[in-house]
Design a protein around this motif. Sequence first.
Motif, PDB file in Angstrom:
ATOM      1  N   GLY A 199      40.443  32.123  30.874  1.00 11.38           N
ATOM      2  CA  GLY A 199      39.555  33.273  30.784  1.00 11.38           C
ATOM      3  C   GLY A 199      39.917  34.269  31.868  1.00 11.38           C
ATOM      4  O   GLY A 199      40.381  33.885  32.955  1.00 11.38           O
ATOM      5  N   ILE A 200      39.749  35.531  31.610  1.00  9.47           N
ATOM      6  CA  ILE A 200      40.071  36.573  32.586  1.00  9.47           C
ATOM      7  C   ILE A 200      38.926  37.563  32.662  1.00  9.47           C
ATOM      8  O   ILE A 200      38.342  37.930  31.641  1.00  9.47           O
ATOM      9  CB  ILE A 200      41.398  37.285  32.239  1.00  9.47           C
ATOM     10  CG1 ILE A 200      41.768  38.306  33.322  1.00  9.47           C
ATOM     11  CG2 ILE A 200      41.354  37.929  30.866  1.00  9.47           C
ATOM     12  CD1 ILE A 200      43.171  38.860  33.184  1.00  9.47           C
ATOM     13  N   SER A 201      38.586  37.952  33.869  1.00  7.60           N
ATOM     14  CA  SER A 201      37.515  38.922  34.069  1.00  7.60           C
ATOM     15  C   SER A 201      37.827  39.742  35.309  1.00  7.60           C
ATOM     16  O   SER A 201      38.602  39.323  36.173  1.00  7.60           O
ATOM     17  CB  SER A 201      36.156  38.221  34.232  1.00  7.60           C
ATOM     18  OG  SER A 201      36.187  37.342  35.336  1.00  7.60           O
ATOM     19  N   GLU A 202      37.244  40.913  35.372  1.00 11.87           N
ATOM     20  CA  GLU A 202      37.477  41.776  36.526  1.00 11.87           C
ATOM     21  C   GLU A 202      36.800  41.194  37.752  1.00 11.87           C
ATOM     22  O   GLU A 202      35.680  40.699  37.683  1.00 11.87           O
ATOM     23  CB  GLU A 202      36.958  43.181  36.246  1.00 11.87           C
ATOM     24  CG  GLU A 202      37.716  43.898  35.132  1.00 11.87           C
ATOM     25  CD  GLU A 202      37.306  45.356  35.011  1.00 11.87           C
ATOM     26  OE1 GLU A 202      36.536  45.822  35.870  1.00 11.87           O
ATOM     27  OE2 GLU A 202      37.751  46.019  34.061  1.00 11.87           O
ATOM     28  N   LYS A 203      37.488  41.257  38.876  1.00 12.19           N
ATOM     29  CA  LYS A 203      36.940  40.739  40.126  1.00 12.19           C
ATOM     30  C   LYS A 203      35.871  41.684  40.624  1.00 12.19           C
ATOM     31  O   LYS A 203      36.077  42.894  40.708  1.00 12.19           O
ATOM     32  CB  LYS A 203      38.035  40.594  41.178  1.00 12.19           C
ATOM     33  CG  LYS A 203      37.558  39.956  42.476  1.00 12.19           C
ATOM     34  CD  LYS A 203      38.697  39.799  43.469  1.00 12.19           C
ATOM     35  CE  LYS A 203      38.188  39.175  44.749  1.00 12.19           C
ATOM     36  NZ  LYS A 203      39.262  39.042  45.764  1.00 12.19           N
ATOM     37  N   ASN A 204      34.717  41.107  40.953  1.00 16.12           N
ATOM     38  CA  ASN A 204      33.603  41.932  41.411  1.00 16.12           C
ATOM     39  C   ASN A 204      33.882  42.469  42.804  1.00 16.12           C
ATOM     40  O   ASN A 204      34.281  41.731  43.705  1.00 16.12           O
ATOM     41  CB  ASN A 204      32.310  41.105  41.419  1.00 16.12           C
ATOM     42  CG  ASN A 204      31.080  41.988  41.432  1.00 16.12           C
ATOM     43  OD1 ASN A 204      30.895  42.794  42.333  1.00 16.12           O
ATOM     44  ND2 ASN A 204      30.235  41.818  40.423  1.00 16.12           N
ATOM     45  N   ILE A 205      33.696  43.745  43.009  1.00 16.74           N
ATOM     46  CA  ILE A 205      33.987  44.373  44.299  1.00 16.74           C
ATOM     47  C   ILE A 205      33.038  43.918  45.388  1.00 16.74           C
ATOM     48  O   ILE A 205      33.279  44.140  46.567  1.00 16.74           O
ATOM     49  CB  ILE A 205      33.924  45.916  44.192  1.00 16.74           C
ATOM     50  CG1 ILE A 205      32.515  46.354  43.770  1.00 16.74           C
ATOM     51  CG2 ILE A 205      34.952  46.430  43.218  1.00 16.74           C
ATOM     52  CD1 ILE A 205      32.312  47.861  43.797  1.00 16.74           C
TER      53      ILE A 205
END
Length: 243
Positions: free
Chosen positions: A63-69
């Motif tokens: 699974g891939i998701s944007e890293k939370n800032i």
Amino acid sequence: MTKTYQISGMTCNNCKNSVEEQLGAIQDVSNVAVDLEKGEATLVMSHMVPLDLLEQALPSKYGISEKNIFDTNTSMLPDSTHAEESELKQLFPLFLIFFYIIAASALMNIDPWSGGDFMLDFMGLFYIIFSFFKFLDLKGFPASFSMYDPLAKVFPFYGWVYPFIETVLGLMFLFRFEVTIALYLTLIILGITTIGVTRTLFQKKSIQCACLGTALKLPMTKATFIENSVMIVMAILMLFRMY
């Protein structure tokens, strides 16, 4: 441009290499660097690649998701409640299995009630059910298990035989065969695994828990520590009852 993404489902260096290869083959992606321990992939792109295209490029196990800032300061995370709910959702199969094991063990010993037999049946069913899920992907389990189990890291063969050990221990408890030996073995193998789990939790590594094999994607959390601790405590209590 450079962007970092969270990658789930990676359990070994083969997974790391696979993710790097698949993402690196995407047009406009010039370089991919994967950090297995952090579960992150840093992509260098000539143009921004949509997240759905990145998902399509990866096998379904990842699974891939944007890293939370806000990762560096969780108190500033606006959707922290959602993150907790997501983790609980991932752990739901584990909680459900525990409920069924407890219910089945209780029904087997409700009339007349026997606390000792309840614990033996609980441990037996625990081993049998958990080994079943490991057998669903016997090839993938050793690599995932060696990510945190100290013995499996040193002796890879141990990861291959571990599901068979669980099955044998489960049958020993259920059929009341050499229970004392089974209890001591439980203390040894789960004690070793719990050391690795504790170390992983303290280091805050983002890895997959192999307690239910790799067929179910479970994150390594305190729940893994608790399930092992329950078995260890039961084994100690049963040994005290015997002596």
